[in-house]
Design a protein around this motif. Structure first.
Motif, short mmCIF file in Angstrom:
data_model
loop_
_atom_site.label_atom_id
_atom_site.label_comp_id
_atom_site.label_asym_id
_atom_site.label_seq_id
_atom_site.Cartn_x
_atom_site.Cartn_y
_atom_site.Cartn_z
N ALA A 204 0.68 -1.27 -0.06
CA ALA A 204 -0.47 0.13 -0.20
C ALA A 204 1.16 1.30 0.20
O ALA A 204 1.97 1.48 0.84
CB ALA A 204 -0.88 0.33 0.98
N THR A 205 0.23 2.40 -0.13
CA THR A 205 1.03 3.32 -0.35
C THR A 205 0.57 3.74 1.01
O THR A 205 0.25 3.87 1.52
CB THR A 205 0.15 4.47 -1.85
OG1 THR A 205 -1.16 5.05 -1.44
CG2 THR A 205 0.24 4.19 -3.17
N SER A 206 1.93 5.09 0.90
CA SER A 206 1.97 6.34 2.00
C SER A 206 2.70 7.29 1.96
O SER A 206 3.81 7.42 1.41
CB SER A 206 3.18 4.58 3.14
OG SER A 206 3.82 4.70 3.03
N THR A 226 3.37 8.90 10.38
CA THR A 226 3.24 8.29 8.26
C THR A 226 1.59 8.27 8.40
O THR A 226 0.76 8.01 9.41
CB THR A 226 3.34 7.06 8.24
OG1 THR A 226 3.06 6.11 9.58
CG2 THR A 226 5.05 6.92 7.83
N VAL A 227 1.29 8.22 6.64
CA VAL A 227 -0.51 7.68 6.87
C VAL A 227 -0.22 6.37 5.34
O VAL A 227 0.56 7.02 4.72
CB VAL A 227 -1.50 9.17 6.58
CG1 VAL A 227 -1.34 10.44 7.76
CG2 VAL A 227 -0.61 9.76 4.97
N GLY A 286 10.35 1.04 5.37
CA GLY A 286 10.53 2.36 5.83
C GLY A 286 9.89 1.85 6.86
O GLY A 286 9.34 1.48 7.40
N ASP A 287 10.51 2.64 8.21
CA ASP A 287 9.89 3.31 9.28
C ASP A 287 9.91 4.90 9.74
O ASP A 287 10.71 5.46 9.38
CB ASP A 287 11.26 2.38 10.02
CG ASP A 287 11.02 2.33 11.49
OD1 ASP A 287 9.59 2.45 12.05
OD2 ASP A 287 11.92 1.82 12.65
N PRO A 288 9.18 4.98 9.85
CA PRO A 288 7.27 4.58 10.19
C PRO A 288 6.80 3.79 9.37
O PRO A 288 5.24 3.60 9.35
CB PRO A 288 7.44 5.27 11.43
CG PRO A 288 7.02 6.84 11.13
CD PRO A 288 8.12 6.44 10.23
N GLU A 289 6.58 3.87 7.66
CA GLU A 289 6.02 3.29 6.96
C GLU A 289 5.53 2.37 6.92
O GLU A 289 4.21 1.67 7.50
CB GLU A 289 6.45 3.49 5.98
CG GLU A 289 6.71 4.50 5.19
CD GLU A 289 7.76 5.07 5.22
OE1 GLU A 289 8.50 5.01 6.54
OE2 GLU A 289 8.43 6.44 4.39
N SER A 324 -7.96 3.90 6.43
CA SER A 324 -6.39 4.65 6.48
C SER A 324 -6.08 4.67 7.77
O SER A 324 -6.69 3.58 8.97
CB SER A 324 -6.67 5.69 6.71
OG SER A 324 -7.60 6.49 4.87
N ALA A 325 -4.31 4.27 7.81
CA ALA A 325 -3.90 4.26 9.25
C ALA A 325 -3.18 4.54 9.04
O ALA A 325 -2.54 6.00 8.27
CB ALA A 325 -2.86 2.84 8.96
#
Ligand code: AMP
Ligand code: GLY
Length: 417
Positions: A204-206, A226-227, A286-289, A324-325
């Motif tokens: 998923a994109t972020s 992140t989102v 990634g972090d936090p992705e 969403s997150a």
């Protein structure tokens, strides 16, 4: 199946947490893990760069799959050594991880593969680099060639800043080469795929928020929030990234006999007309992705990683939760210049009483009394889901308010822009 996760941050906690939900996984080990990861697996006191130690434990315990979180052990050749020993490992070889560890190499691959990116020149002579900046003027971007823990990039508005950056690259950072490139403008997006070098599973994109303070002020950090999904990119653009960025890079790496198996992360700039350029590649999640991406992954993570790492045939269609997150990083006093250790952390259980909230540990540790305390700069990754981005944001911030430790700092605008 027995899985070993290498690393000890919020990203690795999210990986272990997700693998623990797999129908295939019976045992999880973390090397070295953190107190949060101890709740989903067994922590082994092994440093991420202890290649022999990690290999030994994999053989002793009969590990079926190793997943490597951070870049450092990749660049040391951890995957090469484990693979040589017959241990199935998801992560790139030392050669393939140069996509992250050498900016000059990544640029060369992009250039050869025709991937859109900022125009650039590389220099091993400080004098030639300075002369180039005189000729090109500002704004301009100066980058140390190697890994520099986020400190090797200077986005310069003036020639003087660029000259200072070049001097830093060659002196303080002791880099043998500098990359100088055109400044891109727009908004940043993180696009990550899992791949075996040929097959590609898009995640998923972020997008993340790198600066310490609201409105992108202050120094860069490892990531303050992140989102996912990002509203900054649509489905057509995702397809464009796959066909114009990911596929050509993987093909070029195959051509060079260094196929990339692992998580390939493209840091992208999306311009005002929707045009996409690659800023950089990372050879890892990634972090936090990861914390927001894995909260939204409905599929079994083992079902994705094991076939890619082992060459098995079937990878089931990936399913995502449509919600969403949002992730907010709680950082310790003094971060990012320093970090404060030993501050007692309370409220995680209360925050997680809301089923939408999961708190991943990053820089936490236990003090001699067994209390959970701060142990690093980025301490916790607080995540929530919501039917809209705004609701995920509200839930996450409600959870943040329930958690406390002395000197706790976090951004208030994650998910706003
Ligand atoms: P990097 O380590 O290459 O991701 O760079 C760190 C940050 O510097 C990126 O996230 C961007 O915000 C910024 N940056 C890097 N390269 C450029 C560029 N060519 N134009 C504008 N900003 C850049
Ligand atoms: N959040 C940015 C990174 O992991 O590199």
């Amino acid at each position: 199946m027995k899985v070993l996760v290498v690393g000890s941050g919020g990203r690795e906690h999210a990986i272990s947490w997700k693998l623990a939900q797999s129908k295939h996984v019976t045992e999880i080990y973390n090397a070295p893990g953190n107190p949060g990861m101890a709740n989903v697996g067994e922590n082994l006191s092994l440093a991420v760069d202890d290649i022999e130690g990690i290999k030994g434990v994999c053989i002793e315990k009969g590990i079926d799959l190793v997943v490597v979180g951070p870049e450092y052990p990749l660049t040391l050749g951890l995957v090469d050594e484990l693979t040589k020993a017959g241990i199935i490992t998801f992560g790139p070889t030392k050669d393939a991880s140069r996509m992250e560890s050498s900016k000059a190499y990544a640029k060369e691959i992009m250039h050869t593969a025709g991937v859109p990116t900022a125009s650039y020149k590389r220099f091993s002579s400080e004098q030639d680099a300075l002369a180039y900046v005189e000729q090109e003027g500002a704004p301009i971007v100066v980058k140390a060639d190697g890994l520099a823990a986020g400190k090797g990039v200077f986005v310069c508005q003036t020639q003087d800043e660029a000259k200072e950056g070049i001097s830093q690259v060659f002196s303080a950072l002791d880099s043998a080469e500098v990359v100088i490139e055109e400044m891109l403008s727009g908004v940043e997006v993180s696009y990550i795929v899992a791949t075996d070098g040929t097959r590609v599973v898009p995640l998923a994109t972020s997008h993340d928020y790198k600066r310490i303070f609201d409105d992108d002020q202050g120094p860069n950090t490892g990531g303050m929030g992140t989102v996912s999904p990002t509203p900054r990119m649509n489905a057509a653009q995702e397809q464009e990234v796959l066909s114009r960025v990911i596929e050509p890079v993987l093909a070029e790496l195959r051509k060079r006999n260094t196929p990339f198996c692992g998580f390939l992360y493209a840091g992208l700039m999306v311009g005002s007309q929707g045009e996409i350029n690659v800023i950089e590649f990372n050879a890892r999640l990634g972090d936090p992705e990861t914390q927001v991406i894995l909260r939204r992954l409905k599929s079994d993570l083992f079902d994705i990683l094991y076939p890619l790492a082992s060459g098995a045939d079937d990878i089931p269609q990936t399913q995502w939760i449509s919600e969403s997150a949002v992730c907010v990083t709680l950082a310790s006093k003094g971060y990012p210049q320093s970090s404060h250790k030993g501050d007692v952390i309370t409220g995680i259980e209360t925050a997680e009483a809301n089923a939408s909230c999961v708190v991943f540990h990053a820089g936490t540790t236990l003090n001699p009394s067994g209390e959970l305390v701060t142990g690093g700069g980025r301490v916790l990754s607080v995540t929530s889901l919501g039917d809209t981005l705004e609701n995920a944001r509200l839930q996450t911030y409600q959870a943040c308010e329930l958690i406390s430790f002395d000197g706790c700092q976090y951004r208030g605008d994650i998910g706003l822009g």
